[in-house]
Design a protein around this motif. Structure first.
Motif, PDB file in Angstrom:
ATOM      1  N   LEU A  31       0.851  -1.184   0.000  1.00 21.16           N
ATOM      2  CA  LEU A  31       0.000   0.000   0.000  1.00 21.16           C
ATOM      3  C   LEU A  31       0.889   1.237   0.000  1.00 21.16           C
ATOM      4  O   LEU A  31       1.691   1.425   0.915  1.00 21.16           O
ATOM      5  N   VAL A  32       0.715   2.092  -1.025  1.00 25.12           N
ATOM      6  CA  VAL A  32       1.582   3.265  -1.153  1.00 25.12           C
ATOM      7  C   VAL A  32       0.829   4.580  -1.019  1.00 25.12           C
ATOM      8  O   VAL A  32       1.445   5.640  -0.877  1.00 25.12           O
ATOM      9  N   ALA A  33      -0.519   4.533  -1.066  1.00 27.50           N
ATOM     10  CA  ALA A  33      -1.288   5.781  -0.971  1.00 27.50           C
ATOM     11  C   ALA A  33      -2.673   5.467  -0.430  1.00 27.50           C
ATOM     12  O   ALA A  33      -3.215   4.375  -0.646  1.00 27.50           O
ATOM     13  N   LEU A  34      -3.262   6.440   0.270  1.00 26.94           N
ATOM     14  CA  LEU A  34      -4.565   6.247   0.903  1.00 26.94           C
ATOM     15  C   LEU A  34      -5.383   7.528   0.783  1.00 26.94           C
ATOM     16  O   LEU A  34      -4.861   8.624   1.025  1.00 26.94           O
ATOM     17  N   ALA A  35      -6.666   7.374   0.452  1.00 30.25           N
ATOM     18  CA  ALA A  35      -7.573   8.521   0.378  1.00 30.25           C
ATOM     19  C   ALA A  35      -8.812   8.256   1.216  1.00 30.25           C
ATOM     20  O   ALA A  35      -9.360   7.149   1.200  1.00 30.25           O
ATOM     21  N   ASP A  36      -9.234   9.266   1.953  1.00 29.99           N
ATOM     22  CA  ASP A  36     -10.491   9.209   2.694  1.00 29.99           C
ATOM     23  C   ASP A  36     -10.974  10.644   2.887  1.00 29.99           C
ATOM     24  O   ASP A  36     -10.155  11.566   3.035  1.00 29.99           O
ATOM     25  N   VAL A  37     -12.296  10.819   2.915  1.00 25.63           N
ATOM     26  CA  VAL A  37     -12.839  12.174   3.015  1.00 25.63           C
ATOM     27  C   VAL A  37     -12.711  12.751   4.415  1.00 25.63           C
ATOM     28  O   VAL A  37     -12.846  13.965   4.599  1.00 25.63           O
ATOM     29  N   THR A  38     -12.467  11.915   5.417  1.00 22.52           N
ATOM     30  CA  THR A  38     -12.337  12.420   6.785  1.00 22.52           C
ATOM     31  C   THR A  38     -10.877  12.368   7.242  1.00 22.52           C
ATOM     32  O   THR A  38     -10.190  11.364   7.042  1.00 22.52           O
ATOM     33  N   GLU A  39     -10.438  13.428   7.865  1.00 20.11           N
ATOM     34  CA  GLU A  39      -9.053  13.487   8.339  1.00 20.11           C
ATOM     35  C   GLU A  39      -8.787  12.417   9.388  1.00 20.11           C
ATOM     36  O   GLU A  39      -7.705  11.812   9.410  1.00 20.11           O
ATOM     37  N   ALA A  40      -9.773  12.166  10.256  1.00 18.44           N
ATOM     38  CA  ALA A  40      -9.588  11.180  11.325  1.00 18.44           C
ATOM     39  C   ALA A  40      -9.294   9.799  10.748  1.00 18.44           C
ATOM     40  O   ALA A  40      -8.413   9.088  11.236  1.00 18.44           O
ATOM     41  N   ARG A  41     -10.022   9.410   9.681  1.00 18.43           N
ATOM     42  CA  ARG A  41      -9.791   8.094   9.085  1.00 18.43           C
ATOM     43  C   ARG A  41      -8.450   8.063   8.355  1.00 18.43           C
ATOM     44  O   ARG A  41      -7.785   7.022   8.323  1.00 18.43           O
ATOM     45  N   ARG A  42      -8.056   9.167   7.761  1.00 20.75           N
ATOM     46  CA  ARG A  42      -6.729   9.205   7.119  1.00 20.75           C
ATOM     47  C   ARG A  42      -5.637   8.983   8.154  1.00 20.75           C
ATOM     48  O   ARG A  42      -4.664   8.261   7.909  1.00 20.75           O
ATOM     49  N   LYS A  43      -5.788   9.593   9.323  1.00 20.66           N
ATOM     50  CA  LYS A  43      -4.778   9.445  10.378  1.00 20.66           C
ATOM     51  C   LYS A  43      -4.752   8.008  10.911  1.00 20.66           C
ATOM     52  O   LYS A  43      -3.688   7.465  11.211  1.00 20.66           O
ATOM     53  N   ILE A  44      -5.939   7.408  11.029  1.00 17.32           N
ATOM     54  CA  ILE A  44      -5.996   6.009  11.467  1.00 17.32           C
ATOM     55  C   ILE A  44      -5.298   5.117  10.451  1.00 17.32           C
ATOM     56  O   ILE A  44      -4.489   4.246  10.798  1.00 17.32           O
ATOM     57  N   GLY A  45      -5.592   5.343   9.167  1.00 18.34           N
ATOM     58  CA  GLY A  45      -4.945   4.570   8.117  1.00 18.34           C
ATOM     59  C   GLY A  45      -3.439   4.789   8.082  1.00 18.34           C
ATOM     60  O   GLY A  45      -2.669   3.851   7.839  1.00 18.34           O
ATOM     61  N   GLN A  46      -3.021   6.007   8.343  1.00 17.69           N
ATOM     62  CA  GLN A  46      -1.593   6.303   8.376  1.00 17.69           C
ATOM     63  C   GLN A  46      -0.894   5.478   9.448  1.00 17.69           C
ATOM     64  O   GLN A  46       0.187   4.924   9.213  1.00 17.69           O
ATOM     65  N   GLU A  47      -1.533   5.374  10.597  1.00 17.59           N
ATOM     66  CA  GLU A  47      -0.953   4.583  11.693  1.00 17.59           C
ATOM     67  C   GLU A  47      -0.928   3.100  11.334  1.00 17.59           C
ATOM     68  O   GLU A  47       0.063   2.405  11.586  1.00 17.59           O
ATOM     69  N   TRP A  48      -2.018   2.595  10.753  1.00 15.81           N
ATOM     70  CA  TRP A  48      -2.092   1.179  10.394  1.00 15.81           C
ATOM     71  C   TRP A  48      -1.011   0.775   9.397  1.00 15.81           C
ATOM     72  O   TRP A  48      -0.411  -0.283   9.508  1.00 15.81           O
ATOM     73  N   PHE A  49      -0.779   1.638   8.394  1.00 15.15           N
ATOM     74  CA  PHE A  49       0.069   1.245   7.266  1.00 15.15           C
ATOM     75  C   PHE A  49       1.421   1.940   7.253  1.00 15.15           C
ATOM     76  O   PHE A  49       2.235   1.690   6.365  1.00 15.15           O
ATOM     77  N   GLY A  50       1.673   2.808   8.231  1.00 10.92           N
ATOM     78  CA  GLY A  50       2.972   3.465   8.299  1.00 10.92           C
ATOM     79  C   GLY A  50       3.254   4.376   7.125  1.00 10.92           C
ATOM     80  O   GLY A  50       4.393   4.435   6.641  1.00 10.92           O
ATOM     81  N   LEU A  51       2.249   5.112   6.667  1.00 12.98           N
ATOM     82  CA  LEU A  51       2.398   5.986   5.513  1.00 12.98           C
ATOM     83  C   LEU A  51       2.885   7.373   5.928  1.00 12.98           C
ATOM     84  O   LEU A  51       2.522   7.881   6.988  1.00 12.98           O
ATOM     85  N   ALA A  52       3.672   7.986   5.073  1.00 21.57           N
ATOM     86  CA  ALA A  52       4.104   9.365   5.293  1.00 21.57           C
ATOM     87  C   ALA A  52       2.951  10.313   4.968  1.00 21.57           C
ATOM     88  O   ALA A  52       2.017   9.960   4.236  1.00 21.57           O
ATOM     89  N   ASP A  53       3.012  11.530   5.485  1.00 21.79           N
ATOM     90  CA  ASP A  53       1.935  12.503   5.276  1.00 21.79           C
ATOM     91  C   ASP A  53       1.646  12.733   3.799  1.00 21.79           C
ATOM     92  O   ASP A  53       0.492  12.928   3.402  1.00 21.79           O
ATOM     93  N   GLU A  54       2.696  12.728   2.969  1.00 21.23           N
ATOM     94  CA  GLU A  54       2.502  13.032   1.544  1.00 21.23           C
ATOM     95  C   GLU A  54       1.780  11.916   0.790  1.00 21.23           C
ATOM     96  O   GLU A  54       1.422  12.086  -0.382  1.00 21.23           O
ATOM     97  N   ASN A  55       1.524  10.794   1.456  1.00 17.40           N
ATOM     98  CA  ASN A  55       0.813   9.682   0.821  1.00 17.40           C
ATOM     99  C   ASN A  55      -0.645   9.587   1.268  1.00 17.40           C
ATOM    100  O   ASN A  55      -1.324   8.596   0.993  1.00 17.40           O
ATOM    101  N   LEU A  56      -1.126  10.617   1.970  1.00 16.06           N
ATOM    102  CA  LEU A  56      -2.510  10.679   2.438  1.00 16.06           C
ATOM    103  C   LEU A  56      -3.246  11.763   1.656  1.00 16.06           C
ATOM    104  O   LEU A  56      -2.721  12.861   1.459  1.00 16.06           O
ATOM    105  N   TYR A  57      -4.484  11.444   1.234  1.00 16.23           N
ATOM    106  CA  TYR A  57      -5.223  12.374   0.388  1.00 16.23           C
ATOM    107  C   TYR A  57      -6.691  12.449   0.805  1.00 16.23           C
ATOM    108  O   TYR A  57      -7.289  11.441   1.177  1.00 16.23           O
ATOM    109  N   ALA A  58      -7.247  13.647   0.715  1.00 14.56           N
ATOM    110  CA  ALA A  58      -8.684  13.821   0.913  1.00 14.56           C
ATOM    111  C   ALA A  58      -9.454  13.542  -0.363  1.00 14.56           C
ATOM    112  O   ALA A  58     -10.617  13.133  -0.324  1.00 14.56           O
TER     113      ALA A  58
END
Length: 349
Positions: A31-58
């Motif tokens: 998994l290299v990128a993640l998108a979600d409309v809510t910031e809270a879910r993006r942060k949860i996904g970031q923790e789960w998958f160890g993604l950098a901030d630049e790989n999270l998208y609204a």
């Protein structure tokens, strides 16, 4: 070993117990990128998958714009699926979609034709075909243990009414955003019926009701009773949110099978307790290949779905549950709703 680079669009609860264990355990899927409309879910996904901030998208379109993303997992609610799947296929991405495939057969057909025209793999998260109890039932039927399959009875009357992610809209499955109620929620039983028979259904009749809502007028059903006709047999699916009967019974020309869950519960998030066959009125027990907990069973089924998807992309073959299977399950489900409204038997397609 080639690695499949994946983008995730939608980070709801299904990701926590399904896609997360798969995408963090397979060495050849990343998994290299993640998108979600809510910031809270993006942060949860970031923790789960160890993604950098630049790989999270609204905006999911930013995931699709990345050249390194080869495939996407789409877990958004049904009402948004047409838009997102279409955009993904137009961007040249392979698609693994949560169920149901769409909210109408016409849209399902449109998406399937688009994937075919682009030469892209389009698979469904019909993960129950990888649960050990259903794989063993399938093997016993195929092996002639009970003769020719005649009647399949699937009891899903104890479905747990799990809410959606609290950070999004926890009650979205009780709105028309879901496209229906418990039957749409647990469309798993519908595709399992076709998979176990090995042929498409021909007719469906159903009763669909919402008798247990305590507040206001119901929007979607919490009870569905289906009768499905196949070329050489029949399936009955009884489904409801609540604490009803669970398990599977299979009657053949020369015997029958019975499968039950621990604590008398229903399929999916529960552990099988027994599976046995009866032939000439003699019982044979069939040990089940189970993991220690039901959530590990679910996680393993998602891992196997993802492994199959990755292999399908590489070999340019259909997945074990391709989009066409999703379209048939949707058509059968909508046929059940139509029968529930009209009181008529609905012929498929």
């Amino acid at each position: 070993m080639s690695v499949l680079k994946v983008g995730l669009i939608g980070c709801g609860n299904v990701v926590s117990y399904g896609h997360r264990p798969a995408l963090t355990s397979l060495a050849d899927v990343e998994l290299v990128a993640l998108a979600d409309v809510t910031e809270a879910r993006r942060k949860i996904g970031q923790e789960w998958f160890g993604l950098a901030d630049e790989n999270l998208y609204a905006d999911y379109r930013e995931v699709l714009a990345r050249p390194d993303v080869q495939a996407v997992a789409i877990t958004v609610p049904q009402q948004y699926r047409r838009e997102v799947v279409t955009a993904a296929l137009q961007a040249g991405k392979h698609v693994l979609s949560e169920k149901p495939i769409a909210d109408s057969p016409q849209i399902a057909d449109e998406l399937i034709k688009l994937a075919e025209a682009r030469g892209l793999t389009f698979g469904m998260v019909h993960n129950y075909v990888f649960l050990p109890e259903y794989r063993q039932i399938k093997a016993l039927i195929s092996g002639g243990t009970i003769g020719e399959l005649r009647v399949l009875t699937m009891q899903y009357l104890g479905v747990i009414d799990y809410p959606g992610a609290a950070d999004y809209k926890p009650d979205w499955r009780h709105t028309m955003a879901a496209g229906g109620g418990v039957l749409t929620d647990m469309i798993h039983a519908v595709y399992l019926a076709e998979w176990l028979f090995g042929v498409p259904a021909q007719q469906v009749m159903a009763f669909v009701d919402a008798p247990t809502y305590s507040q206001g007028e119901p929007v979607v059903e919490d009870l569905a009773l289906l009768q499905i006709a196949f070329p050489k047999g029949y399936a009955t699916i009884h489904m409801g949110w609540g604490q009803g009967v669970g398990g599977v019974d299979v009657s053949g020309s020369e015997g029958h099978l019975r499968m039950r869950y621990e604590q008398y519960q229903t399929s999916g998030f529960n552990q099988p307790a027994e599976l046995y066959s009866v032939r000439n009125w003699e019982r044979t027990d069939h040990p089940l290949d189970n993991l220690p907990t039901h959530l590990e069973n679910i996680g393993r089924s998602f891992t196997q779905i993802w492994a199959d998807f990755k292999e399908a992309v590489e070999s340019k073959r259909p997945t074990i549950m391709p989009a066409s299977a999703g379209a048939r399950a949707l058509e059968l489900t909508l046929g059940a709703y139509l029968s529930g409204v009209t009181g008529q038997v609905v012929t498929l397609p």
